[in-house]
Design a protein around this motif. Sequence first.
Motif, PDB file in Angstrom:
ATOM      1  N   TRP A   1       0.833  -1.205   0.000  1.00 54.82           N
ATOM      2  CA  TRP A   1       0.000   0.000   0.000  1.00 54.82           C
ATOM      3  C   TRP A   1       0.869   1.258   0.000  1.00 54.82           C
ATOM      4  O   TRP A   1       0.559   2.239  -0.662  1.00 54.82           O
ATOM      5  N   HIS A   2       1.947   1.214   0.778  1.00 55.76           N
ATOM      6  CA  HIS A   2       2.852   2.370   0.857  1.00 55.76           C
ATOM      7  C   HIS A   2       3.494   2.649  -0.494  1.00 55.76           C
ATOM      8  O   HIS A   2       3.636   3.809  -0.892  1.00 55.76           O
ATOM      9  N   CYS A   3       3.879   1.591  -1.185  1.00 54.84           N
ATOM     10  CA  CYS A   3       4.512   1.774  -2.497  1.00 54.84           C
ATOM     11  C   CYS A   3       3.524   2.344  -3.514  1.00 54.84           C
ATOM     12  O   CYS A   3       3.917   3.076  -4.430  1.00 54.84           O
ATOM     13  N   GLU A   4       2.232   2.021  -3.322  1.00 51.99           N
ATOM     14  CA  GLU A   4       1.194   2.562  -4.210  1.00 51.99           C
ATOM     15  C   GLU A   4       0.877   4.017  -3.858  1.00 51.99           C
ATOM     16  O   GLU A   4       0.526   4.820  -4.725  1.00 51.99           O
TER      17      GLU A   4
ATOM     18  N   LEU B   1       2.558   6.792  -1.002  1.00 52.86           N
ATOM     19  CA  LEU B   1       3.552   7.008   0.048  1.00 52.86           C
ATOM     20  C   LEU B   1       2.956   7.580   1.337  1.00 52.86           C
ATOM     21  O   LEU B   1       3.635   7.602   2.372  1.00 52.86           O
ATOM     22  N   LEU B   2       1.720   8.021   1.285  1.00 53.59           N
ATOM     23  CA  LEU B   2       1.083   8.569   2.484  1.00 53.59           C
ATOM     24  C   LEU B   2       0.580   7.473   3.429  1.00 53.59           C
ATOM     25  O   LEU B   2       0.237   7.748   4.574  1.00 53.59           O
ATOM     26  N   ASN B   3       0.533   6.229   2.960  1.00 54.37           N
ATOM     27  CA  ASN B   3       0.093   5.105   3.793  1.00 54.37           C
ATOM     28  C   ASN B   3       1.286   4.498   4.527  1.00 54.37           C
ATOM     29  O   ASN B   3       2.228   4.023   3.896  1.00 54.37           O
ATOM     30  N   VAL B   4       1.265   4.508   5.862  1.00 56.04           N
ATOM     31  CA  VAL B   4       2.354   3.913   6.635  1.00 56.04           C
ATOM     32  C   VAL B   4       1.787   3.108   7.797  1.00 56.04           C
ATOM     33  O   VAL B   4       0.705   3.403   8.312  1.00 56.04           O
ATOM     34  N   LEU B   5       2.521   2.104   8.191  1.00 58.00           N
ATOM     35  CA  LEU B   5       2.178   1.289   9.356  1.00 58.00           C
ATOM     36  C   LEU B   5       3.230   1.514  10.432  1.00 58.00           C
ATOM     37  O   LEU B   5       4.424   1.374  10.174  1.00 58.00           O
ATOM     38  N   VAL B   6       2.780   1.863  11.628  1.00 55.81           N
ATOM     39  CA  VAL B   6       3.686   2.031  12.769  1.00 55.81           C
ATOM     40  C   VAL B   6       3.314   0.992  13.825  1.00 55.81           C
ATOM     41  O   VAL B   6       2.169   0.942  14.284  1.00 55.81           O
ATOM     42  N   ILE B   7       4.271   0.162  14.183  1.00 58.16           N
ATOM     43  CA  ILE B   7       4.084  -0.860  15.219  1.00 58.16           C
ATOM     44  C   ILE B   7       4.598  -0.293  16.540  1.00 58.16           C
ATOM     45  O   ILE B   7       5.712   0.238  16.600  1.00 58.16           O
TER      46      ILE B   7
ATOM     47  N   SER C   1      -9.823  -3.032   1.045  1.00 59.51           N
ATOM     48  CA  SER C   1      -9.337  -1.672   1.262  1.00 59.51           C
ATOM     49  C   SER C   1      -9.447  -0.824   0.007  1.00 59.51           C
ATOM     50  O   SER C   1      -9.294   0.391   0.058  1.00 59.51           O
ATOM     51  N   LYS C   2      -9.695  -1.433  -1.143  1.00 57.19           N
ATOM     52  CA  LYS C   2      -9.843  -0.675  -2.378  1.00 57.19           C
ATOM     53  C   LYS C   2     -11.200   0.024  -2.447  1.00 57.19           C
ATOM     54  O   LYS C   2     -11.431   0.870  -3.285  1.00 57.19           O
TER      55      LYS C   2
END
Length: 317
Positions: free
Chosen positions: A192-195, A197-203, A301-302
Motif C-alpha cells: 500500500w505504501h509503495c502505491e 507514500l502517504l500510507n504507513v504502518l507504525v508498530i 481496502s480498495k
Amino acid sequence: MKLLFLACLNPKTGNHTTAERIRSYIESAGHTCELRDAREFQSPADVVNLVSEHPKFEAALAIHLFKAGRLLMDIEIPFGVIFGGTDINEDVKVEQKRVVMEQVLLKARFAVAFTDKLKEEAELFLVSQSSKIYIQPQGIQTDVTEKFCWTEFLRSSGVRTEHVDELRVFLLVCGLRRVKDPLYLVEVFSKWHCENLLNVLVIIGPKIDPVLSAEVETVVKRTAGVFLAQERCQQELHAAMKRCFAVVNSSISEGMSAAILEAIDLGVPVLARNIPGNAAVVQHEVTGLLYSSPQVLGLESKEVHPLGREQRYYTTA
C-alpha cells in the motif's frame, strides 16, 4: 476484605492495564487488593507460604487459568479466576495445561469471561461449569495527554515526510510476542505504501519476546512504509491512537483486546483480525473492519468503508 490478586504484569501490556483497572475498582469499592506478578512464584507452595504469612488475606483472584490460576490451587481461602484469552484459546490445546486448568476451574468459586464466545470455548474444552462462569465485558478508560507531539512521535519512529497532516498512519498496538503476530500485515502495508507514500504502518508496544522483537526490528528496517516506535506511557499511547488514521489488530488470539476497546472509545477506526475475541467487540463496517487474511484486507481496502463513531472513511487508494 483483603484480596490477593495474581496476574502476569509485563509492563505496558494489556494484561497489566486490565489488572490495574480491576485492582483500582476493587479498592474503590472499599476493599484492600494486593496485586502481585504471577512470575514471582515458582509453585502453588510459594503462594501458600505468602497467604500463611499474611493471614489477613480473605480471598484471592487471578487473571489466566494456567499462568496465575494454577498458583492458587493449594490455598485454603476462596478464589475466583478471570479468563485471560490465551488460556482458553491456546493453552487448552496442550493436554498437560488443559488438565491443570480444568482442576483450577473446578476448585474456583467463580470464573469470569469477557465475552459469550470465551465462555462457550471454556465449556467446550474444559469440564462444564456453566453455573460458575459469569460474562462481564471488560471496562476501559482512556486518558490522552495534552503534551503529546504527533510530529515528534512520527520522526522518532523513523517516518520522514513534510506532509505530516496528510499521512494515513495505521497504528498496530501490541506487545511483541508470537500470539500478537506483529508481522502478519507487513507485506500488504508495504505494498500500500509503495502505491501511495502517504500510507504507513507504525508498530508500537513493549518488547516482550526478545527473539521475536529482534526479528521485527530486522524486518522493519528492510520494509518500506513500516516503522517500529518506542513504547510509550499509556497517556502518550492514547494520544498517538487518537491522531492515527486507524488502529490495527493482527492477533492470533484475544480474550478482549484493550487496544481495540480504547480505539473505539477514542472514536478511532479499527482494522481487526477476524478471530472470536475481536468479533465480539468489533461490528464489521460500523466500529471497524474485520479481515480474515492480509489478502482479503487488501481487496476490501480498495473500497470506501465507513468506520468508527466519527464516521471517518477508510481508503488506501
